[in-house]
Enzyme design. Structure first.
Site, PDB file in Angstrom:
ATOM      1  N   TYR A 285      10.966   9.573  50.559  1.00 51.75           N
ATOM      2  CA  TYR A 285      10.152   8.788  49.624  1.00 51.75           C
ATOM      3  C   TYR A 285       9.741   9.670  48.440  1.00 51.75           C
ATOM      4  CZ  TYR A 285      10.048   5.373  53.372  1.00 51.75           C
ATOM      5  OH  TYR A 285      10.429   4.461  54.328  1.00 51.75           O
ATOM      6  N   ASN A 308      11.903  -4.781  48.894  1.00 54.34           N
ATOM      7  CA  ASN A 308      13.298  -5.083  48.567  1.00 54.34           C
ATOM      8  C   ASN A 308      13.724  -6.394  49.217  1.00 54.34           C
ATOM      9  OD1 ASN A 308      16.058  -4.978  48.039  1.00 54.34           O
ATOM     10  ND2 ASN A 308      16.458  -3.642  49.806  1.00 54.34           N
ATOM     11  N   CYS A 316      17.710   0.093  50.968  1.00 53.50           N
ATOM     12  CA  CYS A 316      16.385   0.647  51.257  1.00 53.50           C
ATOM     13  C   CYS A 316      16.404   1.398  52.595  1.00 53.50           C
ATOM     14  CB  CYS A 316      15.322  -0.447  51.239  1.00 53.50           C
ATOM     15  SG  CYS A 316      15.652  -1.809  52.342  1.00 53.50           S
ATOM     16  N   GLU A 343      27.059   4.368  58.494  1.00 51.95           N
ATOM     17  CA  GLU A 343      27.486   5.011  57.246  1.00 51.95           C
ATOM     18  C   GLU A 343      27.851   6.475  57.486  1.00 51.95           C
ATOM     19  OE1 GLU A 343      24.573   4.352  54.184  1.00 51.95           O
ATOM     20  OE2 GLU A 343      24.769   2.182  54.311  1.00 51.95           O
TER      21      GLU A 343
END
Ligand SMILES: [Zn+2]
Length: 368
Positions: A285, A308, A316, A343
């Site tokens: 953050y 979001n 996000c 990912e």
């Protein structure tokens, strides 16, 4: 891990393509690295080459790719009868399917009501009515005559159609030629169903449909865009669906579907910064606050991250705590972890890091 039938039972089920076992287990084929439903029409693998999974998620985490023939990621837990009902409404939005019709087909109306309520936030009748009216709206927007739209939507009178139309879209049929809508569709994913919304300008909503705040989110979208929300297909949603499937198959890293995410200048800046975080990477953050030029606004950045509206596509989930902990996620931390692992796995595969037997790699499944 949820309970699965015994190995012998599963073996018989997949060798016989027994549809009663669909959704109860999935089989990974070691020799091909692909996972399937029990009913897959492809040639049956030898039992010694098969590994069993309770969910597609576990099969994905073990490194298997979804089979192109039986598509184990689609129709996620959608019962066959629900799929048939929806297909029927899509084919002919003006058809009236009453409770007695459901019963005649052996569908318990109460079950149908619960299922549609859970998946779509409305009863089956409301869903069918909304699809009927959306069809009429599309006709009118394409220049069709209102009379024809009334006729084809299955309403018996002009006034009945008119009232239902105004209730749904907030404008009369005559005023609706240039009316945009937020079209909503539900999409299956290995993480559970998602609800997606799009206007003419692009995708404006993507949320897990079991999210507790979903109704508040719908209300916020309706107010923000000043447009009615209607279930219906849209070309942007078709692109999104295709890209999401590829994303979950680890074949897509960047979405190309157009997005609309209006907000304050600060919010827009934060969401743009999220879009700039590369696939497979994370930011804290604090780093995000620095990226938007407001290094002291860490909390405001975190809050905006949570607001979001387009999950996964505006990533996000790639923002984590400085100490490496996951931080928060509107869709639940398990999902955030899944997306990051997905990912990361793809990252290592594509970057050529040695994984000689990717489908035997069980580290993620073991740690959750
Ligand atoms: Zn298959």
């Amino acid at each position: 891990m949820s309970a699965m039938p015994s190995i012998t039972e599963m073996q018989q089920a997949y060798l016989n393509r027994d549809s009663g076992y669909n959704g109860l287990f999935f089989l990974g084929v070691r020799t091909t690295g692909v996972f399937c439903r029990p009913t897959c029409p492809a040639r049956k693998p030898l039992p010694k080459n098969v590994e069993y999974f309770a969910t597609p998620r576990e099969a994905l985490f073990a490194g298997y790719r979804p089979c192109k023939r039986c598509r184990p990621l689609e129709h996620d837990e959608q019962p066959a009868w629900a799929g048939e009902l929806i297909a029927e409404i899509e084919r002919n939005p003006s058809a009236r399917i009453r409770e007695s019709d459901l019963r005649r087909r052996g569908i318990d109306p109460a079950t149908a009501r619960r299922y549609f309520q859970r998946q779509y936030g409305m009863t089956f009748q409301a869903f069918a009515r909304a699809r009927r009216l959306t069809g009429a709206l599309n006709q009118i927007r394409e220049g069709g005559a209102v009379d024809q739209a009334v006729f084809e939507s299955g309403y018996e009178s002009h006034s009945g159609f008119h009232d239902a139309f105004v209730r749904m879209f907030g404008s009369t049929p005559g005023q609706s030629q240039n009316r945009d809508c937020v079209f909503l569709e539900w999409m299956a994913s290995p993480l559970g169903p998602l609800v997606a919304g799009a206007t003419e300008k692009g995708v404006c909503l993507l949320e897990f449909s079991d999210r507790r705040m979903l109704e508040a989110q719908f209300a916020a979208v309706r107010k923000l865009f000043d447009l009615p929300l209607v279930p219906g297909s849209h070309r942007h949603l078709a692109v999104l669906r295709k890209e999401l499937n590829l994303y979950f198959e680890r074949k897509l890293r960047e979405f190309s579907v157009p997005l609309v995410y209006p907000g304050t200048p600060f919010q827009t800046q934060v969401w743009k910064a999220l879009l700039a975080i590369p696939y497979g990477q994370t930011r804290s953050y604090e780093q995000l606050a620095i990226a938007v030029g407001q290094p002291r606004a860490v909390r405001a950045v975190g809050r905006t991250n949570g607001l979001n509206r387009i999950a996964i596509v505006i990533p996000c989930h790639r923002v984590v705590n400085k100490n490496g902990e996951l931080g928060g996620y509107g869709g639940g931390l398990r999902r955030k972890q899944f997306l990051l692992e997905l990912e990361r796995g793809a990252h290592s595969l594509f970057a050529g890091i040695k994984e000689p037997h990717p489908h035997k790699n069980r580290r993620c499944a073991d740690s959750t």
